[in-house]
Motif scaffolding. Structure first.
Motif, short mmCIF file in Angstrom:
data_model
loop_
_atom_site.label_atom_id
_atom_site.label_comp_id
_atom_site.label_asym_id
_atom_site.label_seq_id
_atom_site.Cartn_x
_atom_site.Cartn_y
_atom_site.Cartn_z
N TYR A 70 30.23 42.04 35.13
CA TYR A 70 30.98 41.91 33.88
C TYR A 70 32.47 42.08 34.12
O TYR A 70 33.29 41.36 33.53
CB TYR A 70 30.50 42.96 32.87
CG TYR A 70 31.29 42.93 31.58
CD1 TYR A 70 31.06 41.94 30.63
CD2 TYR A 70 32.30 43.86 31.32
CE1 TYR A 70 31.79 41.88 29.46
CE2 TYR A 70 33.03 43.82 30.15
CZ TYR A 70 32.77 42.84 29.23
OH TYR A 70 33.50 42.78 28.07
N ARG A 84 27.47 31.92 23.46
CA ARG A 84 28.81 32.51 23.52
C ARG A 84 28.69 33.95 24.00
O ARG A 84 27.79 34.67 23.56
CB ARG A 84 29.49 32.47 22.15
CG ARG A 84 29.88 31.06 21.74
CD ARG A 84 30.40 31.03 20.33
NE ARG A 84 31.01 29.72 20.08
CZ ARG A 84 32.27 29.54 19.73
NH1 ARG A 84 33.07 30.58 19.58
NH2 ARG A 84 32.75 28.33 19.54
N LYS A 85 29.58 34.33 24.86
CA LYS A 85 29.53 35.67 25.41
C LYS A 85 30.92 36.28 25.41
O LYS A 85 31.90 35.66 25.00
CB LYS A 85 28.95 35.63 26.83
CG LYS A 85 29.67 34.67 27.76
CD LYS A 85 28.98 34.56 29.09
CE LYS A 85 29.71 33.56 30.00
NZ LYS A 85 29.05 33.42 31.31
N GLN A 86 30.99 37.52 25.87
CA GLN A 86 32.26 38.23 25.84
C GLN A 86 33.31 37.58 26.73
O GLN A 86 34.50 37.57 26.38
CB GLN A 86 32.03 39.69 26.25
CG GLN A 86 31.21 40.48 25.24
CD GLN A 86 30.85 41.85 25.73
OE1 GLN A 86 30.39 42.02 26.86
NE2 GLN A 86 31.04 42.86 24.91
N TYR A 92 35.62 38.98 17.98
CA TYR A 92 34.32 39.31 18.56
C TYR A 92 33.75 40.48 17.74
O TYR A 92 34.21 41.62 17.87
CB TYR A 92 34.43 39.71 20.04
CG TYR A 92 33.11 39.78 20.74
CD1 TYR A 92 32.60 38.69 21.42
CD2 TYR A 92 32.33 40.93 20.68
CE1 TYR A 92 31.37 38.74 22.05
CE2 TYR A 92 31.09 40.99 21.29
CZ TYR A 92 30.62 39.90 21.98
OH TYR A 92 29.38 39.96 22.59
#
Length: 537
Positions: A427, A186-188, A302
């Motif tokens: 990003y 899982r990432k931003q 998050y």
């Protein structure tokens, strides 16, 4: 003939030599094969087998935790001090990270790696391991404030990384689907997509943007150990977690005892933070929306950044009041400067215009400003732009570094600039943000040209020359993440299986993440452009 146990002599070639019939020295020799000297090296195969064995051990822990959600694990510590796992933890560390109070770097420790790992594993096994204090330093934030960062010693990083892998295998099956921070796979961008999809596809008219004040410094050690004891019964694991929490910090050469908090920078701190918020916030918030919410509710968390969407403002206000009391019981506090309730959604612009309140407000999440917008066809969508504070901070960072590298070779400066730009662009290149990145690229080109012109009194650089350099070292920004708003058309209900990674949490998702982001059982709605938007009750 060859002796017993000896290798055969080189094989005599079966094909005759070229022009060899009776000639003393043939023009071309026949092909032969030398004798077998030794077995082929097994290092690569052994390393692969060790990694597979380590992963299989974690899989067994994960499967046991999933079979019985009430099981408490009593024997986990031998997985932590396993030499192969410690070696894997060592190589997973950042090789350029700053050393701790002992000033031992990654390279220094690796000079006698096997001996050091064997000694560390022996101390962990017999109870001779001692946690060292964490050196505290401060780094500037985008808003001008200072963020405290801890620098543990290298051995603490190795042991914490190994322990985080083992303990994380237990809790990964317990964590809920709307928890994204510092979890494997899982990432931003997944959290950003969950916010966008939830607001666009659900009945969301109000957004609560919540932030916990000084979360990592406010974690209560007593509560954290109690939360760990829900699943961990191995006293050696709990004892070492207490050691890391009580090791204290070194600040300006003085040791300060840590009565609460988990220093940012430790390898196990993100996992401990997730476990703490899992019991303090996640389980409670999911239960609240099932029992008390009158309309749809979405949750995305998050780390300590929380975004929630509500169909009705009354639900949001009641949840906010209950959240303040819930956090107070566990030593946490909402940051009133950053926590706010705003009208946001498909009807926000129409409702605010009707009441003469101007455009809908925006909120920031994970470095992006989320804005209510419409497509050319009139459909509602969430526009994401890089926050202004991050843009200014990045431009200032590049400006200062270009000034320091004024007289370096252009090729070296260009290589550094390209590496920095690629990381930033990968990003921030989300749908709808390319115009911002194009403007930032133009600004970087102007700043670089200014530095090149000041290399000497004759340092005039034409724009044609800069265009050549920019095409070589500053590639054009491209959209790196796909638009996932309409990625899935399955009915969004709890337990549904969805193959789309973008919608796995809204659909109920993987079994390990159980709880969906949106309210179970609700039906999806598309944001059609209404002639007159109703006012949410």
């Amino acid at each position: 003939m060859n002796g017993r146990g000896k290798s055969d002599d080189p094989v005599v070639p079966g094909n005759p030599a070229n022009k060899g019939g009776g000639a003393p020295r043939p023009a071309e020799r026949g092909e032969g094969r030398g004798s077998a000297k030794r077995n082929p090296p097994r290092r690569t195969r052994d390393r692969t087998q060790r990694r597979a064995s380590l992963q299989q051990a974690l899989d067994r822990i994960r499967q046991a935790a999933e079979r019985d959600k009430t099981q408490r694990f009593t024997t986990l510590w031998h997985h932590v001090y396993d030499t192969d796992r410690l070696r894997e933890a060592y190589f997973s560390l950042n090789r350029k990270s700053a050393p701790g109070v002992d000033r031992v770097t990654w390279e220094d420790y690796g000079k006698e790696l096997e001996a050091n790992l064997q000694d560390l594993a022996g101390r962990l096994q017999r109870g001779g391991y001692r946690a060292r204090p964490v050196e505290r330093t401060y780094i500037p934030k985008a808003d001008g404030r200072q963020r405290p960062i801890g620098k543990p010693v290298l051995e603490d990083k190795i042991v914490q990384r190994s322990a985080a892998a083992v303990v994380g295998a237990v809790y990964e099956v317990d964590f809920l689907g709307f928890s994204y921070g510092f979890r494997p796979g899982r990432k931003q961008h997944d959290a950003l997509d969950a916010v966008t999809v939830g607001i666009t596809r659900r009945k969301v008219n109000w957004v609560l943007d919540a932030d916990i004040r000084g979360f990592f410094d406010a974690i209560d050690h007593g509560w954290l150990v109690k939360f760990l004891e829900h699943r961990i019964a191995d006293e050696r694991v709990l004892r070492h977690v207490k050691k890391w929490l009580a090791a204290g910090v070194m600040e300006d050469g003085e040791w300060v005892q840590a009565e609460k908090g988990s220093p940012q920078g430790g390898s196990i701190s993100p996992l401990l933070a997730n476990i703490y918020l899992h019991y303090v916030f996640d389980l409670w918030a999911h239960q609240w929306r099932q029992r008390h919410a009158q309309g749809d509710v979405i949750i995305v968390r998050y780390a300590d950044d929380i975004v929630m969407g509500f169909q009705y403002a009354a639900d949001g206000e009641r949840f906010r009041e209950a959240l303040v009391e819930r956090f107070r019981q566990f030593g946490l506090e909402l940051n009133t400067d950053k926590t706010r309730m705003i009208e946001f959604g498909r009807f926000a612009a129409t409702n605010r215009q009707r009441h003469g309140q101007g455009k809908p407000e925006s909120f920031d999440f994970l470095g992006f400003t989320h804005i209510c917008a419409r497509t050319r066809e009139g459909w509602f969508h969430v526009l994401r732009r890089t926050t202004r504070s991050r843009l200014r901070a990045y431009a200032r960072k590049i400006h200062d570094e270009l000034r320091r590298r004024t007289h370096d070779p252009i090729r070296d400066v260009g290589a550094w600039l390209m590496a920095s730009w690629r990381g930033y662009e990968q990003y921030h290149a989300v749908p709808g943000n390319l115009a911002t990145l194009w403007a930032l690229r133009d600004d970087l080109i102007r700043r670089w040209r200014l530095r090149l012109r000041r290399r000497s009194q004759r340092g005039y650089v034409t724009w044609e020359r800069m265009d050549t350099l920019a095409k070589r070292f500053l590639p054009y920004p491209e959209q790196r993440t796909p638009t996932r708003t309409n990625a899935c058309a399955l009915p969004l209900k709890a337990g549904a299986r969805c193959g789309s990674a973008a919608r796995r949490d809204l659909c109920g998702g993987l079994r390990a993440t159980g709880v969906p982001t949106a309210t179970p059982g609700s039906s999806p709605q598309r944001a059609a452009p209404p002639a007159t938007a109703p006012t949410p009750s």
